[in-house]
Design a protein around this motif. Structure first.
Motif, short mmCIF file in Angstrom:
data_model
loop_
_atom_site.label_atom_id
_atom_site.label_comp_id
_atom_site.label_asym_id
_atom_site.label_seq_id
_atom_site.Cartn_x
_atom_site.Cartn_y
_atom_site.Cartn_z
N ILE A 44 0.86 -1.19 0.00
CA ILE A 44 0.00 0.00 0.00
C ILE A 44 0.89 1.23 0.00
O ILE A 44 1.85 1.31 0.77
CB ILE A 44 -0.92 0.06 1.23
N GLU A 45 0.55 2.18 -0.85
CA GLU A 45 1.27 3.44 -0.92
C GLU A 45 0.28 4.58 -0.71
O GLU A 45 -0.80 4.58 -1.30
CB GLU A 45 1.95 3.58 -2.29
N VAL A 46 0.65 5.54 0.13
CA VAL A 46 -0.22 6.69 0.42
C VAL A 46 0.50 7.97 0.03
O VAL A 46 1.62 8.21 0.47
CB VAL A 46 -0.62 6.74 1.91
N GLU A 47 -0.13 8.77 -0.81
CA GLU A 47 0.38 10.09 -1.17
C GLU A 47 -0.71 11.10 -0.85
O GLU A 47 -1.86 10.92 -1.24
CB GLU A 47 0.74 10.16 -2.66
N SER A 48 -0.35 12.18 -0.15
CA SER A 48 -1.37 13.15 0.25
C SER A 48 -0.80 14.56 0.23
O SER A 48 0.35 14.79 0.59
CB SER A 48 -1.89 12.82 1.66
N ARG A 49 -1.63 15.46 -0.23
CA ARG A 49 -1.33 16.89 -0.21
C ARG A 49 -2.67 17.61 -0.09
O ARG A 49 -3.71 16.98 -0.29
CB ARG A 49 -0.58 17.29 -1.48
#
Length: 370
Positions: A344-349
């Motif tokens: 699982i990869e999480v990218e947030s902005r």
């Protein structure tokens, strides 16, 4: 000494060598037109090379992007210039902490060869190790809770029921409270037991059928009233997995996305994306094989983003920012995807959060090879 084999010593064409590199390569012309990209650059920019070669770098990046200063320095000095910590972002992709090296092409004045080193893959592997550690911790806790808590809890609940039928009317409320709290604790323990080390059998699963089912559930439940947009690659092979567990993970991710949008009080949307991406491989513990994870499923929302302080701890059990949350949803998702051999990869902005599942496909599982 024997003569050399001509086929073995033949030097491949330079373009073929660039194609084999597991790093995005972009050749930029004098006016910043994109002249060449390798296959890794196609994946990086989420565009085909035929489209990229019709564009200028300014079509992909804002005018004040540091890459344009790098290009200027390379053309002025003729030296190789390196820029660290670059953010490369658009509505289609987002990368933090990228390193870009630019080198002048001596035979073609004004042309610059860009080599892009994306640290995201390293971050993915670091997160994967953290998720595995969290999953093992919760598995052990689940076993202890199931054994040490559920038996005495049954006794407490039974005693509360007896008291409820024998105590005075004024005290019945306390007996009911004890019974209800015992039920609540048992439900929590039942959820913890889902972290047991007994993953269900895997089989070929059509990920789009899973997403169709999850979307129908979400539109009539956890994400009612929020637009759900689909961006699917229809040619994907089956994923090697458990249908029910994948439904559980994806429904939980959509629920989180919907709650994030609702928290803003503004209209928003959830986007479900599937794609086939080469490049991500993980070593299989206890062997010299590597697992290929080309199937990508992403849940994107237009919520406020995840606070920087929380991101490193997202998949830790019992961590929650919700007043009514148990903090087990994402921890369980991490455990299930880990059992599938995936990541699982999480990218947030601000304004965008993407949770991506990297999963194996059937043919890789069947062959046991990368």
């Amino acid at each position: 000494m024997g003569g050399r084999n001509g086929a073995e010593d033949r030097v491949p064409d330079a373009t073929l060598l660039l194609e084999t590199l597991p790093t995005p390569i972009v050749l930029v012309g004098q006016q910043d037109h994109i002249l060449f990209v390798n296959s890794e650059a196609e994946s990086f920019f989420a565009r085909s090379r035929s489209l990229l070669r019709q564009e200028k770098l300014s079509d992909l990046l804002p005018a004040d992007h540091p890459l344009f200063l790098l290009l200027h320095q390379v053309r002025q000095t003729g030296n190789t210039v390196t820029e660290h910590g670059v953010v490369i972002s658009s509505p289609r992709f987002h990368y933090d902490g990228v390193t870009v090296q630019g080198a002048a092409v001596a035979e073609c004045p004004g042309q610059v060869l860009l080599l892009i080193q994306n640290a995201s893959s390293t971050k993915v592997l670091d997160r994967q190790l953290a998720f595995r550690s969290a999953a093992r911790s919760v598995s052990g806790m689940a076993a202890i809770l199931a054994h040490e808590v559920k038996n005495p809890l049954s006794g407490i609940r039974g005693a509360a029921q007896l008291l409820e039928s024998s105590v005075a009317e004024n005290d019945k409320e306390l007996a009911v409270l004890i019974r209800d709290e015992a039920d609540r604790i048992r439900a929590l323990v039942d959820r913890m037991e889902m972290f047991s080390e007994n993953p269900e059998g895997r089989r070929p699963v059509n990920i789009h059928r899973v997403l169709e089912h999850v979307r129908a559930l979400a539109e009539n439940g956890v994400a009612k009233g929020i637009p759900i947009v689909e961006q699917y690659d229809p040619s994907l092979p089956p994923v090697w997995g458990n249908r029910d567990e994948l439904i559980q993970v994806l429904l939980n991710l959509i629920k989180n996305a919907a709650e994030a949008i609702l928290d803003t009080g503004q209209p928003g949307q959830i986007t479900l994306i599937t794609a086939y991406r080469q490049g991500l491989r993980l070593a299989v513990p206890g062997s010299d094989r590597r697992r290929h994870l080309p199937l990508l499923v992403t849940v994107r929302d237009t919520g406020p983003g995840i606070a920087e302080a929380i991101r490193p701890h997202l998949f830790e059990p019992f961590l929650t920012t919700k007043t009514s949350g148990s903090g087990l949803g994402l921890a369980l998702a991490g455990k299930i995807i880990n059992d599938h051999g995936g990541v699982i990869e999480v990218e947030s902005r601000p304004g965008c959060t993407e949770v991506s599942l990297h999963l194996p496909v059937v043919r890789d599982e069947a062959s046991g090879m990368s």
